[in-house]
Write a protein that holds these residues in place. Structure first.
Motif, PDB file in Angstrom:
ATOM      1  N   ALA A 120       0.829  -1.212   0.000  1.00 58.13           N
ATOM      2  CA  ALA A 120       0.000   0.000   0.000  1.00 58.13           C
ATOM      3  C   ALA A 120       0.861   1.259   0.000  1.00 58.13           C
ATOM      4  CB  ALA A 120      -0.927   0.002   1.207  1.00 58.13           C
ATOM      5  N   THR A 121       0.372   2.264  -0.679  1.00 58.13           N
ATOM      6  CA  THR A 121       1.040   3.553  -0.753  1.00 58.13           C
ATOM      7  C   THR A 121       0.168   4.627  -0.107  1.00 58.13           C
ATOM      8  OG1 THR A 121       0.048   3.936  -2.927  1.00 58.13           O
ATOM      9  CG2 THR A 121       2.276   2.980  -2.873  1.00 58.13           C
ATOM     10  N   THR A 122       0.782   5.761   0.159  1.00 54.58           N
ATOM     11  CA  THR A 122       0.028   6.929   0.623  1.00 54.58           C
ATOM     12  C   THR A 122      -0.681   7.582  -0.553  1.00 54.58           C
ATOM     13  OG1 THR A 122       1.903   7.309   2.107  1.00 54.58           O
ATOM     14  CG2 THR A 122       0.193   9.001   2.038  1.00 54.58           C
ATOM     15  N   MET A 123       0.063   7.783  -1.622  1.00 54.69           N
ATOM     16  CA  MET A 123      -0.461   8.461  -2.791  1.00 54.69           C
ATOM     17  C   MET A 123      -1.291   7.512  -3.637  1.00 54.69           C
ATOM     18  SD  MET A 123       0.873  11.329  -2.032  1.00 54.69           S
ATOM     19  CE  MET A 123       0.553  12.366  -3.464  1.00 54.69           C
ATOM     20  N   SER A 124      -2.272   8.073  -4.323  1.00 58.45           N
ATOM     21  CA  SER A 124      -3.150   7.274  -5.174  1.00 58.45           C
ATOM     22  C   SER A 124      -2.537   7.089  -6.562  1.00 58.45           C
ATOM     23  CB  SER A 124      -4.512   7.950  -5.276  1.00 58.45           C
ATOM     24  OG  SER A 124      -5.102   8.056  -3.992  1.00 58.45           O
ATOM     25  N   ALA A 125      -3.221   6.309  -7.392  1.00 58.84           N
ATOM     26  CA  ALA A 125      -2.686   5.922  -8.694  1.00 58.84           C
ATOM     27  C   ALA A 125      -2.402   7.117  -9.596  1.00 58.84           C
ATOM     28  CB  ALA A 125      -3.657   4.966  -9.380  1.00 58.84           C
ATOM     29  N   ASP A 126      -3.191   8.183  -9.481  1.00 57.36           N
ATOM     30  CA  ASP A 126      -2.988   9.321 -10.377  1.00 57.36           C
ATOM     31  C   ASP A 126      -1.637   9.989 -10.146  1.00 57.36           C
ATOM     32  OD1 ASP A 126      -3.713  10.244  -7.892  1.00 57.36           O
ATOM     33  OD2 ASP A 126      -5.156  11.732  -8.622  1.00 57.36           O
ATOM     34  N   PHE A 127      -1.162   9.981  -8.902  1.00 55.64           N
ATOM     35  CA  PHE A 127       0.154  10.558  -8.605  1.00 55.64           C
ATOM     36  C   PHE A 127       1.256   9.764  -9.309  1.00 55.64           C
ATOM     37  CE2 PHE A 127       4.022  10.192  -5.988  1.00 55.64           C
ATOM     38  CZ  PHE A 127       4.457  11.512  -6.009  1.00 55.64           C
ATOM     39  N   ASP A 180       5.776   4.492  -1.197  1.00 56.15           N
ATOM     40  CA  ASP A 180       5.812   5.624  -2.130  1.00 56.15           C
ATOM     41  C   ASP A 180       7.253   5.892  -2.555  1.00 56.15           C
ATOM     42  OD1 ASP A 180       2.895   7.095  -1.811  1.00 56.15           O
ATOM     43  OD2 ASP A 180       3.538   6.122   0.036  1.00 56.15           O
ATOM     44  N   TYR A 181       8.158   5.880  -1.572  1.00 57.79           N
ATOM     45  CA  TYR A 181       9.557   6.138  -1.872  1.00 57.79           C
ATOM     46  C   TYR A 181      10.216   4.933  -2.537  1.00 57.79           C
ATOM     47  CZ  TYR A 181       8.324   9.753   1.516  1.00 57.79           C
ATOM     48  OH  TYR A 181       7.686  10.766   2.172  1.00 57.79           O
ATOM     49  N   ASN A 182       9.838   3.729  -2.110  1.00 51.26           N
ATOM     50  CA  ASN A 182      10.410   2.527  -2.724  1.00 51.26           C
ATOM     51  C   ASN A 182      10.125   2.467  -4.218  1.00 51.26           C
ATOM     52  OD1 ASN A 182      11.383   1.607  -0.299  1.00 51.26           O
ATOM     53  ND2 ASN A 182       9.698   0.177   0.066  1.00 51.26           N
ATOM     54  N   ALA A 183       8.906   2.825  -4.602  1.00 52.55           N
ATOM     55  CA  ALA A 183       8.534   2.760  -6.013  1.00 52.55           C
ATOM     56  C   ALA A 183       9.478   3.597  -6.864  1.00 52.55           C
ATOM     57  CB  ALA A 183       7.095   3.242  -6.199  1.00 52.55           C
ATOM     58  N   VAL A 198       8.436  14.103  -0.733  1.00 50.28           N
ATOM     59  CA  VAL A 198       8.097  13.965   0.687  1.00 50.28           C
ATOM     60  C   VAL A 198       6.992  14.924   1.138  1.00 50.28           C
ATOM     61  CG1 VAL A 198       8.991  14.140   3.042  1.00 50.28           C
ATOM     62  CG2 VAL A 198      10.331  12.963   1.280  1.00 50.28           C
ATOM     63  N   PRO A 199       7.061  16.227   0.839  1.00 51.28           N
ATOM     64  CA  PRO A 199       5.981  17.102   1.305  1.00 51.28           C
ATOM     65  C   PRO A 199       4.607  16.675   0.801  1.00 51.28           C
ATOM     66  CG  PRO A 199       7.868  18.399   0.601  1.00 51.28           C
ATOM     67  CD  PRO A 199       8.139  16.987   0.176  1.00 51.28           C
ATOM     68  N   ARG A 200       4.530  16.171  -0.427  1.00 45.26           N
ATOM     69  CA  ARG A 200       3.241  15.742  -0.971  1.00 45.26           C
ATOM     70  C   ARG A 200       2.744  14.483  -0.272  1.00 45.26           C
ATOM     71  NH1 ARG A 200       4.033  16.104  -7.450  1.00 45.26           N
ATOM     72  NH2 ARG A 200       1.781  15.703  -7.436  1.00 45.26           N
ATOM     73  N   VAL A 201       3.668  13.565   0.025  1.00 45.23           N
ATOM     74  CA  VAL A 201       3.289  12.330   0.708  1.00 45.23           C
ATOM     75  C   VAL A 201       2.780  12.643   2.111  1.00 45.23           C
ATOM     76  CG1 VAL A 201       4.181  10.173   1.683  1.00 45.23           C
ATOM     77  CG2 VAL A 201       4.824  10.858  -0.638  1.00 45.23           C
ATOM     78  N   SER A 203       1.620  15.507   3.266  1.00 38.48           N
ATOM     79  CA  SER A 203       0.373  16.264   3.169  1.00 38.48           C
ATOM     80  C   SER A 203      -0.810  15.333   2.907  1.00 38.48           C
ATOM     81  CB  SER A 203       0.484  17.313   2.058  1.00 38.48           C
ATOM     82  OG  SER A 203      -0.730  18.023   1.912  1.00 38.48           O
ATOM     83  N   LYS A 204      -0.622  14.360   2.036  1.00 39.89           N
ATOM     84  CA  LYS A 204      -1.689  13.395   1.739  1.00 39.89           C
ATOM     85  C   LYS A 204      -2.039  12.583   2.969  1.00 39.89           C
ATOM     86  CE  LYS A 204      -4.232  10.999  -1.286  1.00 39.89           C
ATOM     87  NZ  LYS A 204      -5.321  11.582  -2.084  1.00 39.89           N
ATOM     88  N   LEU A 205      -1.046  12.174   3.730  1.00 41.70           N
ATOM     89  CA  LEU A 205      -1.288  11.422   4.958  1.00 41.70           C
ATOM     90  C   LEU A 205      -2.057  12.263   5.969  1.00 41.70           C
ATOM     91  CD1 LEU A 205      -0.960   9.068   6.883  1.00 41.70           C
ATOM     92  CD2 LEU A 205       1.401   9.784   7.290  1.00 41.70           C
ATOM     93  N   ILE A 206      -1.693  13.521   6.101  1.00 42.16           N
ATOM     94  CA  ILE A 206      -2.382  14.398   7.050  1.00 42.16           C
ATOM     95  C   ILE A 206      -3.836  14.580   6.650  1.00 42.16           C
ATOM     96  CG2 ILE A 206      -2.494  16.751   7.960  1.00 42.16           C
ATOM     97  CD1 ILE A 206      -0.264  15.041   9.167  1.00 42.16           C
ATOM     98  N   ARG A 207      -4.107  14.711   5.351  1.00 41.57           N
ATOM     99  CA  ARG A 207      -5.503  14.844   4.916  1.00 41.57           C
ATOM    100  C   ARG A 207      -6.293  13.574   5.231  1.00 41.57           C
ATOM    101  NH1 ARG A 207      -2.997  17.152   0.355  1.00 41.57           N
ATOM    102  NH2 ARG A 207      -3.513  15.369  -0.983  1.00 41.57           N
TER     103      ARG A 207
END
Length: 394
Positions: A120-127, A180-183, A198-201, A203-207
């Motif tokens: 599982a990743t933090t970011m979705s497929a569109d990212f 996210d980083y491994n990918a 990192v800031p985007r990851v 931020s997504k987690l905080i949301r």
């Protein structure tokens, strides 16, 4: 896998809690449920409900051999952190010592559920599509989707009084960010580029956390990411002949620097989230520091194993279970050749891989995940401190 197939697997509660027990000296605190979100660090077998698929290496021997005696889909030799939290903090019973199902969920998730899924990743497929890495993401269970599964469950669990119910639950959200980083790293992207994500990851987690808190969560544990530069997979794939690339623990500086950057930004963001929602109790779980401390001084992490006798759990000191020799501190338990017992072409779960005879004396299991002994020590550090701020037990 199709979305429906993953969802059906992910909604099964797979926490191991054979009896009700508090750690010695802990407060008499219990939660009515545990809700877990995350990746392979937290997954308790969501890809193996009904049997592990043959293509899933983490669903093959020697995974699971220490506690269950067979693979369960957990990426370890036995239990993971959420298993121990479930044992200590709820009355949930789903599996016995051998992994046999004692009581089927049957759609009743009033004791919580584990949405975590390997990869599982933090970011979705569109990212990942945007940055040209969509082919590196193989499952469809990112943070947003796991939260969607959780929200779909709520009407059947708590009806119209969900905020009251969820206020008495424990939420464990993560770790998120590692995949996210491994990918990007495993695809050859530069460290500078990956740090830019990192800031985007975060931020997504905080949301995502904000969505969970607004739904009614009060007690929320948010782990940071691990010191990846200390793990055999990174040491093997990215090792150099330059001594300056390593720190005093033998770990790769730049990779641990990435983890430290993520964790520092996450902690600042969690502090801001706490100010926005003062009624919540947001706990930062410090994966990084605890694993580094175990590498430096494993003898300080004396583990107490819990076993079920006559219907109750009994605490039995086992000595320093995470007490590896200096030469083995960065080696995997599963013997796969190479300086760190890691071979990317012959990974754990593949033909020919065999585990060491004493996984309780190792910190790292398969090159990228930890042993049950390490996870047990980490759970203790989160429950009572000092590796969770504030500690879960209060």
């Amino acid at each position: 896998m199709a979305t429906g197939g993953v969802r059906a697997a992910a909604l099964g509660l797979l926490l191991v809690a054979a009896c009700a027990l508090r750690p010695q000296g802990a407060a008499a605190q219990r939660y009515n449920a545990i809700w877990s979100f995350g990746d392979s660090i937290s997954d308790t077998g969501n890809l193996c409900v009904g049997g592990c698929p043959s293509w899933l290496t983490t669903g093959q021997s020697p995974y699971g051999e220490t506690f269950f005696g067979r693979p369960t889909g957990r990426c370890s030799d036995g239990r993971v952190i959420v298993d121990f939290l479930g044992t200590y903090l709820t009355y949930t019973l789903r599996f016995d010592r051998h992994g046999r199902r004692r009581r089927l969920a049957g759609g009743d998730f009033k004791k919580g559920a584990n949405m975590a899924i390997i990869g599982a990743t933090t970011m979705s497929a569109d990212f990942f599509s945007l940055i040209g890495l969509s082919d590196k993401i193989w499952n469809n269970g990112p943070l947003d989707t796991q939260i969607q599964w959780f929200r779909q469950l709520l009407p059947s669990v708590c009806g119209s009084d969900c905020k009251s119910y969820l206020s008495k639950s424990l939420f464990v959200v993560g770790e998120f960010g590692g995949n996210d980083y491994n990918a990007a790293l495993f695809s050859g992207r530069s460290m500078a580029e990956v740090r830019g994500y990192v800031p985007r990851v975060v931020s997504k987690l905080i949301r995502g956390l904000e969505t969970i808190v607004r739904a009614g969560a009060v007690d929320v544990v948010v782990p940071g990411v691990l010191p990846i530069g200390c793990f055999p997979i990174y040491l093997t794939l990215y090792g150099t002949s330059n001594g300056g690339d390593y720190d005093g623990d033998g770990c790769l500086k730049s990779y641990n620097g990435l983890s430290s950057y993520h964790n520092a930004l996450l902690r600042r963001s969690l502090a801001s989230l706490q100010r926005t929602y003062p009624h919540a109790r947001i706990m930062y779980a410090d994966f990084y520091s605890q694993v580094v401390h175990m590498i430096r001084a494993p003898q300080n992490f004396v583990s107490v194993i819990t076993e079920c006798e006559h219907g109750r759990l009994v605490a039995k000191p086992r000595g320093p279970r995470v007490s590896v020799h200096d030469r083995d501190r960065s080696k995997a338990c599963v013997l796969m050749d190479g300086k760190y017992n890691y071979n990317n072409k012959a990974r754990c779960g593949m033909a020919g891989a065999a585990a060491c005879s004493d996984p309780g004396n190792y910190l790292i299991w398969d090159g990228i995940h930890l042993t049950e002994a390490a996870y047990k020590a980490i759970a203790d550090g989160w429950l009572k401190g000092p590796y969770c701020n504030p500690a879960i037990q209060h």
